[in-house]
Design a protein around this motif. Structure first.
Motif, short mmCIF file in Angstrom:
data_model
loop_
_atom_site.label_atom_id
_atom_site.label_comp_id
_atom_site.label_asym_id
_atom_site.label_seq_id
_atom_site.Cartn_x
_atom_site.Cartn_y
_atom_site.Cartn_z
N ILE A 77 0.84 -1.17 -0.08
CA ILE A 77 0.29 -0.15 0.21
C ILE A 77 1.26 1.19 0.15
CG2 ILE A 77 -1.97 1.03 1.13
CD1 ILE A 77 -2.31 -1.50 2.55
N LEU A 78 0.59 2.68 -0.51
CA LEU A 78 1.46 3.37 -0.74
C LEU A 78 0.55 4.28 0.13
CD1 LEU A 78 3.54 5.10 -2.20
CD2 LEU A 78 1.61 5.70 -4.08
N LEU A 79 1.09 4.53 0.58
CA LEU A 79 0.72 5.93 1.57
C LEU A 79 0.78 6.96 1.55
CD1 LEU A 79 -0.01 3.85 5.49
CD2 LEU A 79 -1.82 3.71 3.75
N THR A 80 -0.17 8.35 1.87
CA THR A 80 0.21 9.67 1.51
C THR A 80 0.08 10.61 2.34
OG1 THR A 80 -1.20 10.44 -0.03
CG2 THR A 80 0.45 9.60 -1.83
N ALA A 81 0.65 11.35 2.29
CA ALA A 81 -0.04 12.44 4.15
C ALA A 81 -1.42 13.08 3.49
CB ALA A 81 0.58 14.11 3.77
N ASP A 82 -2.43 13.31 2.25
CA ASP A 82 -2.78 13.66 2.00
C ASP A 82 -4.55 12.37 2.67
OD1 ASP A 82 -3.01 11.96 -0.19
OD2 ASP A 82 -4.16 13.67 -1.57
N GLY A 83 -3.85 11.80 2.99
CA GLY A 83 -5.00 10.29 3.53
C GLY A 83 -5.37 9.62 2.49
N THR A 84 -4.64 8.95 1.41
CA THR A 84 -4.78 8.44 0.11
C THR A 84 -4.26 7.07 0.06
OG1 THR A 84 -5.32 10.72 -1.14
CG2 THR A 84 -5.03 8.60 -2.12
N GLY A 85 -4.54 6.45 0.10
CA GLY A 85 -3.68 4.46 0.55
C GLY A 85 -4.26 3.78 -1.23
N TYR A 86 -3.08 3.93 -1.88
CA TYR A 86 -3.07 3.04 -3.93
C TYR A 86 -2.37 1.91 -3.47
CZ TYR A 86 -2.79 7.99 -4.64
OH TYR A 86 -3.17 9.74 -5.20
N LEU A 87 -3.42 1.34 -4.25
CA LEU A 87 -3.08 -0.04 -4.22
C LEU A 87 -2.99 -0.67 -5.23
CD1 LEU A 87 -6.17 -2.13 -3.12
CD2 LEU A 87 -5.13 -1.24 -0.95
N GLU A 88 -3.20 -1.95 -5.63
CA GLU A 88 -3.51 -2.42 -6.78
C GLU A 88 -4.49 -3.78 -7.06
OE1 GLU A 88 0.18 -4.11 -9.08
OE2 GLU A 88 0.47 -2.16 -8.64
N SER A 89 -5.26 -4.24 -8.05
CA SER A 89 -5.65 -5.89 -8.10
C SER A 89 -4.86 -6.56 -7.81
CB SER A 89 -7.24 -5.95 -8.28
OG SER A 89 -6.66 -5.46 -9.39
N ALA A 90 -3.67 -6.06 -8.92
CA ALA A 90 -3.00 -7.58 -8.95
C ALA A 90 -1.68 -8.07 -8.21
CB ALA A 90 -2.16 -6.88 -10.14
N GLN A 91 -2.07 -7.22 -7.51
CA GLN A 91 -0.66 -7.55 -6.69
C GLN A 91 -1.50 -8.98 -5.40
OE1 GLN A 91 0.48 -5.11 -3.46
NE2 GLN A 91 1.88 -4.10 -5.31
N ALA A 92 -3.01 -9.59 -5.79
CA ALA A 92 -3.64 -10.26 -4.47
C ALA A 92 -4.64 -11.10 -5.58
CB ALA A 92 -4.67 -9.49 -3.74
N CYS A 93 -4.92 -10.73 -7.08
CA CYS A 93 -5.86 -11.03 -7.87
C CYS A 93 -4.97 -11.43 -9.13
CB CYS A 93 -6.88 -10.17 -7.64
SG CYS A 93 -8.28 -9.85 -6.69
N GLY A 94 -3.84 -11.09 -9.10
CA GLY A 94 -3.54 -11.53 -10.58
C GLY A 94 -3.02 -12.39 -11.58
N LEU A 95 -3.54 -12.44 -12.73
CA LEU A 95 -3.42 -13.51 -13.51
C LEU A 95 -2.33 -14.25 -13.41
CD1 LEU A 95 -5.39 -14.96 -15.32
CD2 LEU A 95 -4.51 -14.11 -17.33
N HIS A 96 -0.79 -13.00 -13.13
CA HIS A 96 0.41 -13.32 -13.02
C HIS A 96 1.03 -14.14 -12.14
CE1 HIS A 96 0.37 -10.08 -10.28
NE2 HIS A 96 1.46 -10.59 -10.02
N LEU A 97 -0.43 -14.75 -11.24
CA LEU A 97 0.44 -15.40 -9.67
C LEU A 97 -0.30 -16.91 -9.79
CD1 LEU A 97 -1.03 -12.78 -7.47
CD2 LEU A 97 0.91 -13.39 -7.43
N LEU A 98 -0.83 -16.80 -11.00
CA LEU A 98 -1.10 -18.35 -11.04
C LEU A 98 -0.31 -18.82 -12.28
CD1 LEU A 98 -4.93 -17.88 -11.02
CD2 LEU A 98 -3.76 -18.33 -9.38
N ALA A 99 -0.39 -20.35 -12.54
CA ALA A 99 0.18 -21.29 -13.28
C ALA A 99 -0.53 -21.09 -14.30
CB ALA A 99 0.57 -22.61 -12.76
N ALA A 100 -0.51 -22.01 -14.90
CA ALA A 100 -1.31 -21.90 -16.50
C ALA A 100 -2.67 -22.63 -16.54
CB ALA A 100 -0.78 -21.91 -17.93
N ALA A 101 -2.32 -24.15 -15.76
CA ALA A 101 -3.35 -25.13 -15.54
C ALA A 101 -4.46 -24.40 -14.10
CB ALA A 101 -2.28 -26.40 -14.90
N GLU A 102 -3.76 -23.83 -13.41
CA GLU A 102 -4.80 -23.01 -12.22
C GLU A 102 -5.39 -21.94 -12.73
OE1 GLU A 102 -1.57 -23.52 -9.11
OE2 GLU A 102 -1.49 -21.83 -9.84
#
Length: 378
Positions: A77-102
């Motif tokens: 998570i990238l947290l900035t001073a204005d109270g915003t948090g940035y994150l990306e779905s691919a880090q938890a849901c990414g296609l690259h996290l799975l083998a082709a058979a999965e």
């Protein structure tokens, strides 16, 4: 010579900052007097947090979560001073996290993204910006809801198993998502709705491992899920299944809209953060790129946005890519002056160019950077 380097990632090989660094190194071998403006780019997909972290004054927090099959992974998570948090779905849901058979969108879950959102809220984020792209899921954010404390139930009141197929039996939502009044923003350049011919299941399901029967099952399941969200979630907008952006990342866009959030252009958000317009106004040449420069590249992706902006300013734009399959006329109409392929640089597919492009991309980009410097700086 003022050269703007603003590539996207080369999926599966290099992050956007690594692409820019390789091209810059090659250019400087030939021309060390030119001014290189390095502004790596991303839309909402993989690399979103990395690129923003290089442009914004914030701190990166590592968070434990799970992958699309429930296995432990870490996210940021990238947290900035204005109270915003940035994150990306691919880090938890990414296609690259799975083998082709999965790869099976009937079974994959967005629970891990929900854990990242919850962690951002716990760290004090009042606005959570979620980069959407590169996902393996098609569960409409049902896993995300479960991680936030709102459990999808069947007719008998039992909690549903994870995955998009299970939503065919969804009947109710139990609990209220714990967001502490934080606002959610979906960063995506996809405007597909959740349901129908142009929806998440039909358009993106096959890329995630779905066959035709799976697509029909998943679309019907998401239709039932959307109806439950409209019924049980206060503030969910009516007509959820047809809202633009709802189909992003297997329906995660719809989940964010259902939670009172909004969709924003991912490339637009990143461009503002890195000051892309000012850099374009002050350069003589633009070099951008991505892993595959094809017909989809000119329809809302990073390269299309950069090339169009360069064309509007009368600045030449060169595209570097792992593979180039876009025709010259089509590319030129979008503002692309020239396009170069790593595959061709390494001798073409018939001579092992594809394997070399995947295995030695930095080497190839460095060589192409030097080539461009010889062409443009003298």
């Amino acid at each position: 010579m003022r050269v703007l380097l603003c590539p996207d990632k080369f999926a599966g090989t290099l992050e956007a900052p690594e692409v820019a660094a390789a091209v810059a190194a090659g250019w400087r071998e030939v021309d060390d007097a030119g001014e290189l403006l390095i502004r790596p780019l991303a839309d909402g997909g993989p690399g979103f947090v990395t690129v923003l972290a290089g442009a914004l004054d914030g701190r990166r927090v590592t968070v434990p979560t799970v992958d699309p099959l429930g296995r432990p992974v870490t996210g940021e998570i990238l947290l900035t001073a204005d109270g915003t948090g940035y994150l990306e779905s691919a880090q938890a849901c990414g296609l690259h996290l799975l083998a082709a058979a999965e790869r099976d969108p009937k079974a994959t879950t967005s629970y891990g993204l929900g854990a990242l959102v919850a962690a951002a809220v716990e760290h004090g984020a009042r606005t959570v910006v979620v980069g959407l792209g590169g996902s393996s899921t098609n569960d409409g954010g049902a896993g995300l809801f479960a991680a936030l404390g709102a459990t999808p139930l069947d007719d008998a009141g039992r909690a549903l198993p994870y995955g998009g197929a299970a939503l065919a039996a969804v009947a109710a939502l139990d609990g209220t998502p714990r967001l502490r009044d934080a606002t959610l923003v979906a960063a995506t350049d996809v405007d597909n709705p959740l349901l129908g011919l142009h929806g998440a299941s039909n358009v993106y399901g096959p890329q995630k491992g779905a066959d035709r029967a799976d697509v029909l099952l998943l679309d019907a399941a998401l239709e039932r899920w959307a109806a439950v969200l409209e019924k049980d979630l206060p503030g969910c907008p009516p007509g959820l299944g047809g809202l633009p952006g709802g189909g992003a990342a297997g329906g995660l866009g719809a989940a964010i809209l259902a939670l009172g959030g909004r969709c924003e252009s991912g490339i637009g958000l990143v461009s503002r953060a890195i000051g892309l317009d000012a850099a374009l106004d002050d350069c003589d040449l633009v070099i951008t790129g991505e892993g595959s420069f094809d017909h989809q590249s000119l329809r809302g992706k990073v390269v299309a946005g950069v090339a169009g902006a360069a064309r509007d300013r009368g600045v030449p734009c060169v595209v570097l890519a792992g593979r180039v399959s876009t025709g010259r006329r089509e590319a030129a109409s979008a503002g692309v002056t020239e396009a170069y392929s790593l595959v061709e640089h390494f001798g073409g597919e018939e001579r092992g160019g594809l394997a070399a492009a995947m295995g030695r991309p930095a080497e190839g980009l460095r060589a192409l950077g030097a080539r461009l410097a010889r062409q443009w700086s003298r």
